[in-house]
Design a protein around this motif. Sequence first.
Motif, PDB file in Angstrom:
ATOM      1  N   ASP A 251       0.810  -1.222   0.000  1.00  0.00           N
ATOM      2  CA  ASP A 251       0.000   0.000   0.000  1.00  0.00           C
ATOM      3  C   ASP A 251       0.844   1.272   0.000  1.00  0.00           C
ATOM      4  N   GLY A 252       2.151   1.157  -0.263  1.00  0.00           N
ATOM      5  CA  GLY A 252       2.983   2.325  -0.518  1.00  0.00           C
ATOM      6  C   GLY A 252       3.648   2.980   0.680  1.00  0.00           C
ATOM      7  N   TYR A 253       3.753   2.276   1.804  1.00  0.00           N
ATOM      8  CA  TYR A 253       4.456   2.806   2.965  1.00  0.00           C
ATOM      9  C   TYR A 253       5.784   2.070   3.112  1.00  0.00           C
ATOM     10  N   LEU A 254       6.656   2.591   3.952  1.00  0.00           N
ATOM     11  CA  LEU A 254       7.897   1.901   4.256  1.00  0.00           C
ATOM     12  C   LEU A 254       7.693   1.170   5.576  1.00  0.00           C
ATOM     13  N   SER A 255       8.103  -0.083   5.634  1.00  0.00           N
ATOM     14  CA  SER A 255       7.979  -0.881   6.850  1.00  0.00           C
ATOM     15  C   SER A 255       9.361  -1.339   7.267  1.00  0.00           C
ATOM     16  N   GLY A 256       9.723  -1.035   8.511  1.00  0.00           N
ATOM     17  CA  GLY A 256      11.050  -1.367   9.014  1.00  0.00           C
ATOM     18  C   GLY A 256      11.925  -0.135   9.069  1.00  0.00           C
ATOM     19  N   ALA A 257      13.066  -0.294   9.695  1.00  0.00           N
ATOM     20  CA  ALA A 257      13.951   0.847   9.929  1.00  0.00           C
ATOM     21  C   ALA A 257      14.754   1.221   8.688  1.00  0.00           C
ATOM     22  N   PRO A 258      14.649   2.489   8.246  1.00  0.00           N
ATOM     23  CA  PRO A 258      15.544   2.957   7.195  1.00  0.00           C
ATOM     24  C   PRO A 258      16.974   3.040   7.726  1.00  0.00           C
ATOM     25  N   GLU A 259      17.941   3.144   6.841  1.00  0.00           N
ATOM     26  CA  GLU A 259      19.336   3.284   7.272  1.00  0.00           C
ATOM     27  C   GLU A 259      19.592   4.651   7.896  1.00  0.00           C
ATOM     28  N   LEU A 260      18.939   5.692   7.360  1.00  0.00           N
ATOM     29  CA  LEU A 260      19.165   7.065   7.804  1.00  0.00           C
ATOM     30  C   LEU A 260      17.833   7.789   7.914  1.00  0.00           C
ATOM     31  N   VAL A 261      17.656   8.543   8.982  1.00  0.00           N
ATOM     32  CA  VAL A 261      16.501   9.424   9.145  1.00  0.00           C
ATOM     33  C   VAL A 261      17.031  10.820   9.453  1.00  0.00           C
TER      34      VAL A 261
ATOM     35  N   GLY B 172      35.280  15.288  11.643  1.00  0.00           N
ATOM     36  CA  GLY B 172      36.648  14.858  11.365  1.00  0.00           C
ATOM     37  C   GLY B 172      37.511  16.049  11.001  1.00  0.00           C
ATOM     38  N   PRO B 173      38.596  15.806  10.282  1.00  0.00           N
ATOM     39  CA  PRO B 173      39.474  16.891   9.865  1.00  0.00           C
ATOM     40  C   PRO B 173      38.715  17.959   9.091  1.00  0.00           C
ATOM     41  N   GLY B 174      39.010  19.195   9.389  1.00  0.00           N
ATOM     42  CA  GLY B 174      38.351  20.310   8.702  1.00  0.00           C
ATOM     43  C   GLY B 174      36.925  20.557   9.177  1.00  0.00           C
ATOM     44  N   GLY B 175      36.505  19.889  10.271  1.00  0.00           N
ATOM     45  CA  GLY B 175      35.171  20.098  10.804  1.00  0.00           C
ATOM     46  C   GLY B 175      34.068  19.409  10.003  1.00  0.00           C
ATOM     47  N   ILE B 176      34.420  18.447   9.157  1.00  0.00           N
ATOM     48  CA  ILE B 176      33.450  17.775   8.303  1.00  0.00           C
ATOM     49  C   ILE B 176      32.950  16.501   9.003  1.00  0.00           C
ATOM     50  N   VAL B 177      31.622  16.350   9.030  1.00  0.00           N
ATOM     51  CA  VAL B 177      31.007  15.149   9.584  1.00  0.00           C
ATOM     52  C   VAL B 177      30.663  14.239   8.414  1.00  0.00           C
ATOM     53  N   GLU B 178      31.067  12.981   8.505  1.00  0.00           N
ATOM     54  CA  GLU B 178      30.812  12.027   7.431  1.00  0.00           C
ATOM     55  C   GLU B 178      30.160  10.766   7.968  1.00  0.00           C
ATOM     56  N   SER B 179      29.288  10.190   7.180  1.00  0.00           N
ATOM     57  CA  SER B 179      28.644   8.946   7.527  1.00  0.00           C
ATOM     58  C   SER B 179      29.679   7.838   7.674  1.00  0.00           C
ATOM     59  N   ARG B 180      29.390   6.891   8.533  1.00  0.00           N
ATOM     60  CA  ARG B 180      30.279   5.730   8.678  1.00  0.00           C
ATOM     61  C   ARG B 180      29.979   4.668   7.628  1.00  0.00           C
ATOM     62  N   GLU B 181      28.837   4.765   6.990  1.00  0.00           N
ATOM     63  CA  GLU B 181      28.422   3.751   5.990  1.00  0.00           C
ATOM     64  C   GLU B 181      29.013   4.062   4.644  1.00  0.00           C
TER      65      GLU B 181
ATOM     66  N   PHE C  84      23.839  11.206  14.867  1.00  0.00           N
ATOM     67  CA  PHE C  84      24.015  10.049  15.743  1.00  0.00           C
ATOM     68  C   PHE C  84      24.190   8.786  14.911  1.00  0.00           C
ATOM     69  N   VAL C  85      25.050   7.897  15.381  1.00  0.00           N
ATOM     70  CA  VAL C  85      25.224   6.589  14.762  1.00  0.00           C
ATOM     71  C   VAL C  85      24.919   5.525  15.810  1.00  0.00           C
ATOM     72  N   LEU C  86      24.324   4.438  15.346  1.00  0.00           N
ATOM     73  CA  LEU C  86      23.952   3.353  16.237  1.00  0.00           C
ATOM     74  C   LEU C  86      25.159   2.446  16.463  1.00  0.00           C
ATOM     75  N   VAL C  87      25.583   2.360  17.710  1.00  0.00           N
ATOM     76  CA  VAL C  87      26.730   1.526  18.083  1.00  0.00           C
ATOM     77  C   VAL C  87      26.304   0.646  19.253  1.00  0.00           C
ATOM     78  N   GLU C  88      26.246  -0.653  19.015  1.00  0.00           N
ATOM     79  CA  GLU C  88      25.868  -1.609  20.051  1.00  0.00           C
ATOM     80  C   GLU C  88      24.574  -1.217  20.762  1.00  0.00           C
ATOM     81  N   GLY C  89      23.561  -0.823  19.980  1.00  0.00           N
ATOM     82  CA  GLY C  89      22.242  -0.516  20.517  1.00  0.00           C
ATOM     83  C   GLY C  89      22.069   0.862  21.118  1.00  0.00           C
TER      84      GLY C  89
ATOM     85  N   LYS D 279      20.131   3.136  11.670  1.00  0.00           N
ATOM     86  CA  LYS D 279      21.587   3.167  11.851  1.00  0.00           C
ATOM     87  C   LYS D 279      22.159   4.565  12.056  1.00  0.00           C
ATOM     88  N   GLU D 280      21.583   5.560  11.381  1.00  0.00           N
ATOM     89  CA  GLU D 280      22.069   6.935  11.539  1.00  0.00           C
ATOM     90  C   GLU D 280      20.876   7.872  11.627  1.00  0.00           C
ATOM     91  N   TYR D 281      21.007   8.869  12.487  1.00  0.00           N
ATOM     92  CA  TYR D 281      19.919   9.806  12.744  1.00  0.00           C
ATOM     93  C   TYR D 281      20.491  11.214  12.824  1.00  0.00           C
TER      94      TYR D 281
END
Length: 183
Positions: A111-121, A174-183, A161-166, A146-148
């Motif tokens: 019916d066109g919805y997403l069911s379950g956790a997306p990787e990123l919100v 990181g360097p230069g003040g840049i935030v990057e995904s771990r995925e 935020f990244v999900l680490v052990e629940g 996994k990432e929010y």
Amino acid sequence: MVAYPISKPPRGLLLQNGDHMNRFEFHQRYEESEIERAELIEGVVYVSSPLRMREHGRPDGLMGTWIGTYVARHAGLYFAHNSTVYLDNDNEPQPDIMLWRQSGQAVETADGYLSGAPELVVEISASSASIDLHEKRNAYRRNGVKEYIVWRVLDGALDWFVLVEGAYVPLAPGPGGIVESRE
């Protein structure tokens, strides 16, 4: 006080801020209502206020452009704006932006919805920052997002935020003040 059965309240009382219910009752009432945007977070109904351009529309457009560009360059990824995702019995949010993998834990329903956790919100937060950083963060964490990212536009801050052990752990720049995904 007016008494009515839970399954069929009077037309004007389908959903109100602060109502408590499960996802199945929420979804039924939402489908029957004329409300344009409501979410169920941790069993509580949140009916959204009108969204302003400066505090929401423009930041949402910028974030969507960034995520959309990323998705266009990486096969097997999808994203959506302001769409419903079925999480668990107490949560049916409408994230501002969500990204998921074709082979991930979230699937599109018939019916066109997403069911379950997306990787990123991603949530664009002005008046909703408190909910986004507490109840929603807890719901997304518990359901395995996994990432929010919360863009607190009034503060000019970005919480990633990244999900680490629940548990959600803030992702540091990181360097230069840049935030990057771990995925």
